[in-house]
Enzyme design. Structure first.
Site, PDB file in Angstrom:
ATOM      1  N   GLY A  70       0.816  -1.207   0.000  1.00 14.38           N
ATOM      2  CA  GLY A  70       0.000   0.000   0.000  1.00 14.38           C
ATOM      3  C   GLY A  70       0.851   1.259   0.000  1.00 14.38           C
ATOM      4  N   THR A  72       2.117   3.161  -2.416  1.00 11.56           N
ATOM      5  CA  THR A  72       1.728   4.257  -3.318  1.00 11.56           C
ATOM      6  C   THR A  72       0.624   5.102  -2.690  1.00 11.56           C
ATOM      7  OG1 THR A  72       2.235   2.776  -5.177  1.00 11.56           O
ATOM      8  CG2 THR A  72       1.056   4.813  -5.687  1.00 11.56           C
ATOM      9  N   HIS A 134      11.948   1.381   2.397  1.00  6.45           N
ATOM     10  CA  HIS A 134      11.574  -0.020   2.586  1.00  6.45           C
ATOM     11  C   HIS A 134      12.507  -0.697   3.591  1.00  6.45           C
ATOM     12  CE1 HIS A 134       8.484  -0.137  -0.391  1.00  6.45           C
ATOM     13  NE2 HIS A 134       9.262  -0.112  -1.452  1.00  6.45           N
ATOM     14  N   ARG A 288      -3.033  -1.701  -9.590  1.00  7.40           N
ATOM     15  CA  ARG A 288      -3.607  -2.926 -10.144  1.00  7.40           C
ATOM     16  C   ARG A 288      -5.070  -3.052  -9.750  1.00  7.40           C
ATOM     17  NH1 ARG A 288      -4.118  -8.454  -8.993  1.00  7.40           N
ATOM     18  NH2 ARG A 288      -3.476  -8.095  -6.839  1.00  7.40           N
ATOM     19  N   LYS A 289      -5.335  -3.491  -8.520  1.00  5.42           N
ATOM     20  CA  LYS A 289      -6.715  -3.638  -8.052  1.00  5.42           C
ATOM     21  C   LYS A 289      -6.985  -2.877  -6.755  1.00  5.42           C
ATOM     22  CE  LYS A 289      -7.991  -8.138 -10.030  1.00  5.42           C
ATOM     23  NZ  LYS A 289      -8.434  -9.515  -9.684  1.00  5.42           N
ATOM     24  N   GLY A 290      -6.004  -2.891  -5.859  1.00  4.11           N
ATOM     25  CA  GLY A 290      -6.171  -2.206  -4.590  1.00  4.11           C
ATOM     26  C   GLY A 290      -7.249  -2.808  -3.706  1.00  4.11           C
TER      27      GLY A 290
END
Length: 326
Positions: A70, A72, A134, A288-290
């Protein structure tokens, strides 16, 4: 100076060659076991430069995450909160013309080259400075962990995180030489072998710190943020001490922020439909889908059983848990 830098780079290349290595989830590049986490080879120099040379400021803000959790969305939300006074108009906001990853940089990436110039540009950034990382908490530069700067961490159900990483890898496989099957990648993930992993120690490092120092680390779950976005964005606003919390129209502003950063809004922006990030990944592949729970369409019953046991075992006693809908 150049000679010294060259010598240092050679020493660090030699160090990297002595470390255990594995092929990553994406089929490349190699991951090297460094300070108990799997560091991608192209980040190695940057991680060391980050640790040695980064000078944190007390008003810095860091967005931290394990890849594909998550990041982004959190970058977008944090950027709009931190820069609320600079960019108060939602009609011509930078997020409408730039990808969140272009607006919020990771020092471990940008410090991998042109070190002197990059350090200069970092020191000259408009404050408060906003970064992403990260890197596990235990490997962050001491100037971050010992300063008053704030960290917002997001994690995600490991099932969905793996699927997101797998799908992302299929989009960039042409760049790397070793294409892994879904089953091969799954085995690696079960063993913690993925960039900046193991995923469990990454989560637990920030989780434990958020309990010990709640004023330092705000710990968010992707699923919670999806379920009640307003509540958790208000938590972010308060954690960062943003002026939004004190504004009369604060709730309306927060709702506008959420709408600006919504998955559908960002996915449909022209800037996120074309072009590449770092000449490797297409920007559209970061949207993509989230969705929550999409993993159920990928895993066999035996995989679900195996991975559920690993999650339970690794997080046992920590107080951190995830709902497994099967």
């Amino acid at each position: 100076m150049a000679l010294a830098s060259g010598k240092q780079a050679n020493e660090e290349n030699e160090l990297m060659l002595t470390l255990p290595k594995e092929i990553g989830l994406y089929g490349g590049p190699y991951l090297h076991l460094f300070q108990d986490f799997w560091c991608p080879s192209f980040y190695f120099q940057g991680v060391i430069n980050f640790q040695k040379h980064f000078l944190a400021k007390d008003n810095d803000v860091f967005v931290a995450s394990f890849p594909k959790s998550g990041t982004t969305w959190l970058k977008a939300l944090t950027f709009v909160i931190v820069n609320h006074q600079r960019f108060s108009s939602f009609e011509n906001h930078p997020l409408l013309s730039s990808n969140p990853h272009e607006l919020v940089s990771a020092p471990e990436f940008i410090l991998s080259h042109d070190l002197h110039d990059q350090l200069l540009s970092l020191s000259n950034m408009t404050e408060p400075r906003l970064f992403s990382t990260h890197i596990p908490f235990s490997s962050l530069p001491k100037t971050i962990t010992e300063s008053n700067c704030k960290i917002i961490y997001i994690c995600r159900n490991p099932f969905d995180t793996f699927v997101s990483a797998w799908e992302f890898s299929t989009k960039i496989k042409s760049v790397f030489s070793h294409a892994l099957t879904f089953e091969e990648a799954f085995e690696k993930y079960c063993n913690g072998i993925s960039g900046f992993g193991p995923w469990w120690s990454h989560m637990l490092g920030y989780w434990n710190e958020s309990i010990t120092r709640p004023d330092k680390v705000l710990f968010l779950k992707y699923e919670d943020l999806k379920e009640d976005t307003v509540f958790h964005v208000k938590r972010m606003v308060e954690f960062l001490g943003s002026s939004v919390a004190r504004e009369e129209e604060g709730t309306t502003v927060i709702e506008n922020m959420i709408n600006l950063c919504s998955f559908e809004k960002m996915k449909n922006l022209e800037v996120n439909k074309s072009g590449y990030m770092h000449n490797v990944a297409e920007k559209k592949n970061f949207f993509r889908k989230g969705k929550v729970g999409d993993w159920i369409n990928y895993f066999s019953p035996s995989m679900i059983e195996k991975f559920s046991k690993i999650i339970e075992e690794k997080l046992s006693g920590s107080g951190l848990s995830f709902k497994v809908h099967s």
